[in-house]
Enzyme design. Structure first.
Site, PDB file in Angstrom:
ATOM      1  N   ARG A 171       0.816  -1.216   0.000  1.00  0.00           N
ATOM      2  CA  ARG A 171       0.000   0.000   0.000  1.00  0.00           C
ATOM      3  C   ARG A 171       0.855   1.275   0.000  1.00  0.00           C
ATOM      4  O   ARG A 171       0.477   2.288   0.579  1.00  0.00           O
ATOM      5  CB  ARG A 171      -0.949   0.025   1.208  1.00  0.00           C
ATOM      6  CG  ARG A 171      -2.067  -0.997   1.132  1.00  0.00           C
ATOM      7  CD  ARG A 171      -3.050  -0.616   0.040  1.00  0.00           C
ATOM      8  NE  ARG A 171      -4.248  -1.429   0.072  1.00  0.00           N
ATOM      9  CZ  ARG A 171      -5.362  -1.090   0.728  1.00  0.00           C
ATOM     10  NH1 ARG A 171      -5.436   0.020   1.392  1.00  0.00           N
ATOM     11  NH2 ARG A 171      -6.398  -1.882   0.687  1.00  0.00           N
ATOM     12  N   ARG A 224      -2.746   7.193   0.834  1.00  0.00           N
ATOM     13  CA  ARG A 224      -3.183   8.438   1.491  1.00  0.00           C
ATOM     14  C   ARG A 224      -2.158   9.086   2.421  1.00  0.00           C
ATOM     15  O   ARG A 224      -2.332  10.231   2.807  1.00  0.00           O
ATOM     16  CB  ARG A 224      -4.472   8.171   2.267  1.00  0.00           C
ATOM     17  CG  ARG A 224      -5.663   8.022   1.343  1.00  0.00           C
ATOM     18  CD  ARG A 224      -6.877   7.538   2.091  1.00  0.00           C
ATOM     19  NE  ARG A 224      -6.635   6.195   2.598  1.00  0.00           N
ATOM     20  CZ  ARG A 224      -7.572   5.398   3.099  1.00  0.00           C
ATOM     21  NH1 ARG A 224      -8.802   5.830   3.194  1.00  0.00           N
ATOM     22  NH2 ARG A 224      -7.266   4.186   3.519  1.00  0.00           N
ATOM     23  N   ARG A 243      -5.592  12.299  -6.385  1.00  0.00           N
ATOM     24  CA  ARG A 243      -6.915  11.708  -6.180  1.00  0.00           C
ATOM     25  C   ARG A 243      -8.001  12.782  -6.215  1.00  0.00           C
ATOM     26  O   ARG A 243      -9.085  12.574  -6.764  1.00  0.00           O
ATOM     27  CB  ARG A 243      -6.986  10.954  -4.856  1.00  0.00           C
ATOM     28  CG  ARG A 243      -8.240  10.096  -4.793  1.00  0.00           C
ATOM     29  CD  ARG A 243      -8.416   9.380  -3.491  1.00  0.00           C
ATOM     30  NE  ARG A 243      -8.781  10.300  -2.425  1.00  0.00           N
ATOM     31  CZ  ARG A 243      -9.334   9.937  -1.281  1.00  0.00           C
ATOM     32  NH1 ARG A 243      -9.546   8.665  -1.029  1.00  0.00           N
ATOM     33  NH2 ARG A 243      -9.634  10.812  -0.370  1.00  0.00           N
ATOM     34  N   ASP A 253      -6.692  -1.624  -7.755  1.00  0.00           N
ATOM     35  CA  ASP A 253      -7.244  -2.267  -6.572  1.00  0.00           C
ATOM     36  C   ASP A 253      -7.615  -3.697  -6.927  1.00  0.00           C
ATOM     37  O   ASP A 253      -7.955  -3.989  -8.079  1.00  0.00           O
ATOM     38  CB  ASP A 253      -8.485  -1.519  -6.067  1.00  0.00           C
ATOM     39  CG  ASP A 253      -8.818  -1.951  -4.649  1.00  0.00           C
ATOM     40  OD1 ASP A 253      -8.193  -1.424  -3.710  1.00  0.00           O
ATOM     41  OD2 ASP A 253      -9.662  -2.855  -4.466  1.00  0.00           O
ATOM     42  N   TYR A 279     -15.476 -10.426  -0.661  1.00  0.00           N
ATOM     43  CA  TYR A 279     -16.189  -9.175  -0.986  1.00  0.00           C
ATOM     44  C   TYR A 279     -17.393  -9.436  -1.886  1.00  0.00           C
ATOM     45  O   TYR A 279     -18.420  -8.780  -1.770  1.00  0.00           O
ATOM     46  CB  TYR A 279     -15.241  -8.188  -1.676  1.00  0.00           C
ATOM     47  CG  TYR A 279     -14.195  -7.628  -0.737  1.00  0.00           C
ATOM     48  CD1 TYR A 279     -14.502  -6.564   0.106  1.00  0.00           C
ATOM     49  CD2 TYR A 279     -12.915  -8.161  -0.687  1.00  0.00           C
ATOM     50  CE1 TYR A 279     -13.554  -6.055   0.975  1.00  0.00           C
ATOM     51  CE2 TYR A 279     -11.963  -7.657   0.175  1.00  0.00           C
ATOM     52  CZ  TYR A 279     -12.290  -6.612   1.009  1.00  0.00           C
ATOM     53  OH  TYR A 279     -11.350  -6.110   1.867  1.00  0.00           O
TER      54      TYR A 279
HETATM   55  O1  CP3 Z   1       0.301   0.956  -3.207  1.00  0.00           O
HETATM   56  C1  CP3 Z   1      -0.178  -0.147  -3.431  1.00  0.00           C
HETATM   57  O2  CP3 Z   1      -0.048  -1.127  -2.686  1.00  0.00           O
HETATM   58  C2  CP3 Z   1      -0.909  -0.350  -4.749  1.00  0.00           C
HETATM   59  C3  CP3 Z   1      -2.310  -0.115  -4.736  1.00  0.00           C
HETATM   60  C4  CP3 Z   1      -3.268  -1.010  -3.963  1.00  0.00           C
HETATM   61  C5  CP3 Z   1      -4.491  -0.513  -3.466  1.00  0.00           C
HETATM   62  N1  CP3 Z   1      -5.221  -1.552  -2.997  1.00  0.00           N
HETATM   63  C6  CP3 Z   1      -4.901   0.894  -3.515  1.00  0.00           C
HETATM   64  C7  CP3 Z   1      -5.972   1.350  -2.616  1.00  0.00           C
HETATM   65  C8  CP3 Z   1      -3.245  -2.378  -3.701  1.00  0.00           C
HETATM   66  C9  CP3 Z   1      -2.150  -3.389  -3.960  1.00  0.00           C
HETATM   67  C10 CP3 Z   1      -4.492  -2.704  -3.091  1.00  0.00           C
HETATM   68  C11 CP3 Z   1      -4.875  -4.074  -2.727  1.00  0.00           C
HETATM   69  C12 CP3 Z   1      -6.086  -4.288  -1.919  1.00  0.00           C
HETATM   70  N2  CP3 Z   1      -7.301  -3.653  -2.019  1.00  0.00           N
HETATM   71  C13 CP3 Z   1      -6.215  -5.312  -0.970  1.00  0.00           C
HETATM   72  C14 CP3 Z   1      -5.145  -6.310  -0.626  1.00  0.00           C
HETATM   73  C15 CP3 Z   1      -4.045  -5.705   0.163  1.00  0.00           C
HETATM   74  C16 CP3 Z   1      -4.341  -5.515   1.621  1.00  0.00           C
HETATM   75  O3  CP3 Z   1      -4.237  -4.362   2.073  1.00  0.00           O
HETATM   76  O4  CP3 Z   1      -4.616  -6.504   2.287  1.00  0.00           O
HETATM   77  C17 CP3 Z   1      -7.511  -5.242  -0.439  1.00  0.00           C
HETATM   78  C18 CP3 Z   1      -8.095  -6.128   0.636  1.00  0.00           C
HETATM   79  C19 CP3 Z   1      -8.196  -4.197  -1.124  1.00  0.00           C
HETATM   80  C20 CP3 Z   1      -9.617  -3.779  -0.981  1.00  0.00           C
HETATM   81  C21 CP3 Z   1      -9.734  -2.373  -0.554  1.00  0.00           C
HETATM   82  N3  CP3 Z   1      -9.403  -1.283  -1.314  1.00  0.00           N
HETATM   83  C22 CP3 Z   1     -10.196  -1.892   0.699  1.00  0.00           C
HETATM   84  C23 CP3 Z   1     -10.639  -2.770   1.850  1.00  0.00           C
HETATM   85  C24 CP3 Z   1     -10.141  -0.503   0.648  1.00  0.00           C
HETATM   86  C25 CP3 Z   1     -10.645   0.449   1.676  1.00  0.00           C
HETATM   87  C26 CP3 Z   1      -9.747   0.528   2.850  1.00  0.00           C
HETATM   88  C27 CP3 Z   1      -8.862   1.722   2.744  1.00  0.00           C
HETATM   89  O5  CP3 Z   1      -7.659   1.608   2.976  1.00  0.00           O
HETATM   90  O6  CP3 Z   1      -9.420   2.779   2.462  1.00  0.00           O
HETATM   91  C28 CP3 Z   1      -9.593  -0.139  -0.614  1.00  0.00           C
HETATM   92  C29 CP3 Z   1      -9.312   1.223  -1.078  1.00  0.00           C
HETATM   93  C30 CP3 Z   1      -7.927   1.518  -1.537  1.00  0.00           C
HETATM   94  N4  CP3 Z   1      -7.164   0.729  -2.350  1.00  0.00           N
HETATM   95  C31 CP3 Z   1      -7.212   2.718  -1.287  1.00  0.00           C
HETATM   96  C32 CP3 Z   1      -5.997   2.618  -1.963  1.00  0.00           C
HETATM   97  C33 CP3 Z   1      -4.913   3.657  -2.058  1.00  0.00           C
HETATM   98  C34 CP3 Z   1      -7.724   3.895  -0.491  1.00  0.00           C
HETATM   99  C35 CP3 Z   1      -8.589   4.683  -1.401  1.00  0.00           C
HETATM  100  C36 CP3 Z   1      -8.507   6.145  -1.098  1.00  0.00           C
HETATM  101  O7  CP3 Z   1      -9.159   6.548  -0.147  1.00  0.00           O
HETATM  102  O8  CP3 Z   1      -7.781   6.852  -1.819  1.00  0.00           O
END
Ligand code: CP3
Length: 348
Positions: free
Chosen positions: A25, A29, A38, A75, A153
């Site tokens: 990640r 943010r 964003r 994502d 999901y």
């Molecule tokens: O930087 C990186 O790692 C690359 C981008 C990336 C994102 N999501 C961007 C993201 C990757 C590899 C993921 C994978 C992801 N997404 C997983 C597996 C990794 C892990 O953390 O276990 C999962 C379970 C998701 C599903 C997901 N996406 C959730 C549960 C959420 C909301 C929680 C949160 O952190 O807000 C997201 C949103 C998400 N994916 C964001 C980002 C940068 C936040 C969105 C934002 O508010 O800008």
């Protein structure tokens, strides 16, 4: 095939001048620069759909934090979205699917295989742009969610604390759950193949919710499908390293070596690195595993980086966090983590 990417070399178990590092990640943010892009995009999904902007945020942690590998900005949930499920991100609540899967008819309606994978063109376009702009000595990691994690999901309709809807299906209608997992697996195989063809250097498979399954059922409902994906990709693209990250399954580690045609095992922060090394270190390069909350303190970070280095000794190892970085971590602490990993492991 020769390359000058120390990250790829490390994945393949070769000697490197220091142990490479990245953070799960890492594009997100905690970076003000990410928040600015964003905001321009309007929302998170628009950002995923816009190759120019997704490329920009992919490169931010490489340029600002100094990590050795970029991870594609996208994502895991774009896959079920393109299979025909309607994905949205609700502010403060995370991802939501409006019509979760409840029956075989729902599964039959989903778009499958190569057709679904073919709809993710914005991902492949993003990869091509990143490859044009990423420094030659840095690697690009592509990724997917594991079928099990994606299915949670698709069945719950959102994140869950108890996974009771999925697990009710697991114990009362396992056939339906297997049909969902098999359909997702087919799409993921083609999706990762297309990411490789677009130019990624390494694959990571995220099984973030592995720990929701009891250990005796993990093979049947998750591992088996991850292995099927790895087998498919290794059969066609043996030079592309695969990182497997099942979060939170110490019982699985305890069982020792389990067959899998992949290169790197991602160790979550709840598993002692020494235990992972003892059980899996001969077979796989290990990635990890600092507890992400240590990033709130530079001292706690240095202490942990040194301890991990002591266990791994700069061999068959990639530094990372044991799960994703949190949004309120100061950027300078993330930079400190990366520099410390590179410092303590530098040879000569
Ligand atoms: O930087 C990186 O790692 C690359 C981008 C990336 C994102 N999501 C961007 C993201 C990757 C590899 C993921 C994978 C992801 N997404 C997983 C597996 C990794 C892990 O953390 O276990 C999962 C379970 C998701 C599903 C997901 N996406 C959730 C549960 C959420 C909301 C929680 C949160 O952190 O807000 C997201 C949103 C998400 N994916 C964001 C980002 C940068 C936040 C969105 C934002 O508010 O800008």
């Amino acid at each position: 095939m020769s390359n000058n990417k120390i990250f790829v070399d490390a994945c393949l178990g070769k000697e490197t001048p220091y142990t490479p590092v990245w953070m799960m990640r890492q594009a997100g943010r905690y970076l003000p620069e990410y928040m600015a892009v964003r905001a321009e995009a309007g929302n998170f999904l628009n950002l995923c759909h816009d190759p120019e902007k997704a490329c920009e945020v992919t490169l931010q942690p490489v340029n600002i934090v100094g990590v050795d590998a970029a991870i594609l900005f996208s994502d895991i949930l774009v896959v079920p979205d393109e299979m025909g499920m309607d994905l949205s991100f609700v502010k403060g609540e995370g991802p939501k699917f409006s019509d979760p899967l409840t029956s075989q008819e729902d599964v039959d309606r989903l778009i499958g295989g190569e057709e679904a994978a073919g709809k993710l063109t914005y991902v492949y376009d993003t990869i091509k742009l990143i490859k044009e702009r990423l420094a030659d000595d840095k690697a690009l990691i592509g990724f997917t969610g594991a079928p099990w994690t994606l299915a949670t999901y698709m069945i719950e309709g959102q994140g869950s604390k108890t996974y009771n809807i999925c697990k009710k299906m697991m114990y009362t209608n396992p056939e339906l759950l297997h049909n969902i997992l098999a359909k997702v697996t087919e799409v993921v195989k083609y999706y990762m193949e297309k990411q490789i063809q677009a130019g990624i250097d390494v694959v990571q498979i995220f099984d973030s919710w592995a720990a929701a399954i009891e250990p005796g059922k993990y093979d049947e409902f998750s591992w088996k499908y991850m292995i099927e994906i790895a087998e498919y990709l290794k059969g066609k693209y043996p030079h592309i390293p695969i990182i497997m990250f099942p979060k939170g399954i110490p019982a699985f580690i305890e069982r020792g070596l389990v067959y899998g045609n992949f290169d790197v095992f991602g160790v979550d922060w709840g598993t002692p690195m020494a235990l992972a090394k003892e059980k899996l270190g001969d077979r796989y390069v290990l990635q990890g595993n600092m507890e992400p909350c240590r990033l709130y303190s530079k001292e706690a970070t240095t202490e942990c980086v040194e301890a991990i280095q002591k266990v791994m000794g700069g061999k068959r190892h990639i530094f990372n966090l044991g799960h994703g970085i949190l949004p309120d971590v100061p950027v300078e602490n993330a930079i400190h983590f990366v520099r410390e990993c590179q410092r303590v492991s530098r040879k000569g």
